[in-house]
Structure formats: C-alpha cells, structure tokens
Design an enzyme around this catalytic site. Sequence first.
Site, PDB file in Angstrom:
ATOM      1  N   ASN A   9     -35.195  26.051  10.861  1.00 46.26           N
ATOM      2  CA  ASN A   9     -35.794  26.251   9.938  1.00 46.26           C
ATOM      3  C   ASN A   9     -36.939  26.650  10.880  1.00 46.26           C
ATOM      4  O   ASN A   9     -38.275  25.422  10.794  1.00 46.26           O
ATOM      5  CB  ASN A   9     -35.458  25.030   9.381  1.00 46.26           C
ATOM      6  N   TRP A  10     -37.479  28.176  11.006  1.00 46.13           N
ATOM      7  CA  TRP A  10     -38.621  28.384  11.581  1.00 46.13           C
ATOM      8  C   TRP A  10     -39.602  27.988  10.641  1.00 46.13           C
ATOM      9  O   TRP A  10     -41.224  28.422  11.247  1.00 46.13           O
ATOM     10  CB  TRP A  10     -38.634  29.619  11.915  1.00 46.13           C
ATOM     11  N   LYS A  11     -39.521  27.767   9.162  1.00 46.81           N
ATOM     12  CA  LYS A  11     -40.680  27.773   7.839  1.00 46.81           C
ATOM     13  C   LYS A  11     -41.615  28.743   8.246  1.00 46.81           C
ATOM     14  O   LYS A  11     -41.263  30.084   8.561  1.00 46.81           O
ATOM     15  CB  LYS A  11     -40.778  26.737   8.395  1.00 46.81           C
ATOM     16  N   HIS A  95     -34.909  23.274  -0.509  1.00 43.91           N
ATOM     17  CA  HIS A  95     -35.222  22.743   0.573  1.00 43.91           C
ATOM     18  C   HIS A  95     -36.640  21.583   0.326  1.00 43.91           C
ATOM     19  O   HIS A  95     -37.097  22.465  -1.029  1.00 43.91           O
ATOM     20  CB  HIS A  95     -36.043  23.666   1.831  1.00 43.91           C
ATOM     21  N   GLU A  97     -39.339  21.190   0.724  1.00 45.44           N
ATOM     22  CA  GLU A  97     -40.548  22.139   1.022  1.00 45.44           C
ATOM     23  C   GLU A  97     -40.750  22.616  -0.632  1.00 45.44           C
ATOM     24  O   GLU A  97     -41.270  23.241  -1.142  1.00 45.44           O
ATOM     25  CB  GLU A  97     -41.087  22.554   2.068  1.00 45.44           C
ATOM     26  N   GLU A 167     -31.893  15.380   4.025  1.00 44.92           N
ATOM     27  CA  GLU A 167     -33.172  15.612   4.780  1.00 44.92           C
ATOM     28  C   GLU A 167     -33.864  14.474   4.101  1.00 44.92           C
ATOM     29  O   GLU A 167     -34.560  14.976   2.789  1.00 44.92           O
ATOM     30  CB  GLU A 167     -34.040  16.954   5.170  1.00 44.92           C
ATOM     31  N   GLY A 173     -40.879  16.304   9.331  1.00 43.08           N
ATOM     32  CA  GLY A 173     -42.292  17.158   9.796  1.00 43.08           C
ATOM     33  C   GLY A 173     -43.518  15.524  10.187  1.00 43.08           C
ATOM     34  O   GLY A 173     -44.149  15.419  11.527  1.00 43.08           O
ATOM     35  N   SER A 213     -37.126  15.711  11.578  1.00 41.60           N
ATOM     36  CA  SER A 213     -37.595  14.779  13.378  1.00 41.60           C
ATOM     37  C   SER A 213     -37.087  14.930  13.911  1.00 41.60           C
ATOM     38  O   SER A 213     -36.320  14.105  14.736  1.00 41.60           O
ATOM     39  CB  SER A 213     -38.744  14.038  12.693  1.00 41.60           C
ATOM     40  N   GLY A 234     -36.604  21.873  12.196  1.00 43.33           N
ATOM     41  CA  GLY A 234     -37.854  22.482  11.818  1.00 43.33           C
ATOM     42  C   GLY A 234     -38.455  22.313  13.266  1.00 43.33           C
ATOM     43  O   GLY A 234     -38.114  23.433  13.993  1.00 43.33           O
ATOM     44  N   GLY A 235     -39.865  21.557  13.309  1.00 47.08           N
ATOM     45  CA  GLY A 235     -40.407  21.219  14.622  1.00 47.08           C
ATOM     46  C   GLY A 235     -39.905  21.943  15.499  1.00 47.08           C
ATOM     47  O   GLY A 235     -40.557  23.029  16.832  1.00 47.08           O
TER      48      GLY A 235
HETATM   49  P1  PGA Z   1     -38.710  18.724  11.065  1.00 47.64           P
HETATM   50  O1  PGA Z   1     -38.319  19.313   9.848  1.00 47.64           O
HETATM   51  O2  PGA Z   1     -37.307  19.154  12.114  1.00 47.64           O
HETATM   52  O3  PGA Z   1     -39.900  19.306  11.303  1.00 47.64           O
HETATM   53  O4  PGA Z   1     -38.999  17.316  10.447  1.00 47.64           O
HETATM   54  C1  PGA Z   1     -36.805  20.027   9.504  1.00 47.64           C
HETATM   55  C2  PGA Z   1     -36.647  20.272   8.509  1.00 47.64           C
HETATM   56  O5  PGA Z   1     -37.221  20.907   7.501  1.00 47.64           O
HETATM   57  O6  PGA Z   1     -35.694  21.113   8.066  1.00 47.64           O
END
Ligand code: PGA
Length: 253
Positions: A9-11, A95, A97, A167, A173, A213, A234-235
């Site tokens: 997930n590149w956000k 998600h 967010e 999640e 993050g 993470s 994500g990251g």
């Molecule tokens: P993260 O994000 O790996 O940066 O913790 C995961 C996500 O939000 O899908």
Amino acid sequence: MRKTLIAGNWKMNLNRAQAIALATDLKGEFSTEKKVDLAICPPFVYLDAVSTVLNGTSISLGAQDMYFEKEGAFTGEISGAMLGDMGCHHVILGHSERRHILGETDPVINKKVHAALALGLKPILCVGELLEEREAGKTQAVVRRQMEGSLKDVSAAQMEEIVIAYEPVWAIGTGKVATSQQAQSVHADLRMMIEACYNPAVAGKVRIQYGGSVKPSNAGELLSLPDVDGALVGGASLKAEDFLGIVAAAPAT
Ligand code: PGA
C-alpha cells in the site's frame, strides 16, 4: 491451501518517476518468484503508468479506495469501473486511515464492497482496533462490528473473493508490530467469525493478511502463523529491497 498474498500500500507517497521505477524494480526481481501472490496499490494517478509496467507480469495491480456509485456527479471520486479500466484486480477498502482520518463508516465501506464485487474487483477489507480499544479489552468486539458492518449481505461465493487485512491501528506506521500471539489470536477469531457467518469451507479459503509495521525482519515469524495468510505493507513497500525481503521471508505455501 491458502497462497500467501503480499500487498504493498503505497499510500500518498512517491512521484510518477519513482512509482514507475519502483514497479520496474519489482517486476525485474519478482518474475521468478512463485511462492506468493504479489500486489501493489499505487496512488490513483499513477495506476495507469504502473499498469503499463506490470503488463504481462504476475504482479497484481490494486487501488487504495474507490467510490461505490457507478458514475455521475461525484467530484473527486473514482469508480470501480475506472479501476478495472486501469487494470486493477484488487482494491483496498476500509483502511484505518480512511476510517479514522476521513471518517469512513462501515455502511459506506459495505456499499464499496458490494460495488467492487459487482465489477469483479477483489476487495482487501481492512479491520483493526485503536490502542485504547485494545487496552479496554475491546479488540474482538471492534473487529466483529467492522466485519459485520462491512460484509453485510455478502454471499458465501462473494466472501471467497474477499481478502481480510487485520491491521491494529496502533501498529500502522509506528514501528510497533503486534506480537505473534496477538496477531494469531485475532486472525483465528476472524476466521471463526467467517465460519459462523458462512461455513468452514469458506473460512478455510479466505486469506487474512496482517498489516502494521511489517518489515523483512519480522515478516518470517508473522507469515508462519497458522491463520496469517499474507501481509498488507505500507512503509516497507516503498523500497523494492524491503518489499522483496518480505516476500523472501514468506514460508513456502
Ligand atoms: P505500515 O502500514 O506497514 O507502514 O505500518 C500498513 C498499512 O497501513 O497498510
């Protein structure tokens, strides 16, 4: 047997050139890798360019969200049909967010799930608790409410097309990853919820990813848990080396 699905997930990150470069690196390195399914979810505006890079590869393209209406006066929104047109096979829905920063609710997510399924897109449906909810012992109740609300009126056949991503919001993050025991316990609960709502065969087929993470150093342990069938990253999905390190850490399925 459930095949591991690693999704990036590149956000809201990268520019066009970086998105193309990252997809190109993944394509070059992943071509011989067969033990897991791989998907990447760039920002909407780079889907077209990344789709061109991925053309002919086994890496699946996904989007980070979609709107539930088919078309019309919905300024700024993107329909599922548009995602299909870009070559998307997956779409992340609900998600945290979007739930917690953009105010998305389970009824809205449920409409998106139905709209995606109707178009043949595979939803990656995210659920997960806030830190205060975990500390108050409400994790199971929270994910149950999210599952029931987001999956309302989804048939057994449709459920098999859905990927669930657990999640924990406090792990996203933050560098704080759920312990194996915490992750396995919620994943097992989620599978039992699916079994109770549908049947054991469906519950045995649905892939449940862990997210929060995930990195190469912790992926091996998480992905070897019996009810963890992949990762939503994500990251660490923003660097080919890290993302492929997670792929490499996945046990053979
Ligand atoms: P993260 O994000 O790996 O940066 O913790 C995961 C996500 O939000 O899908």
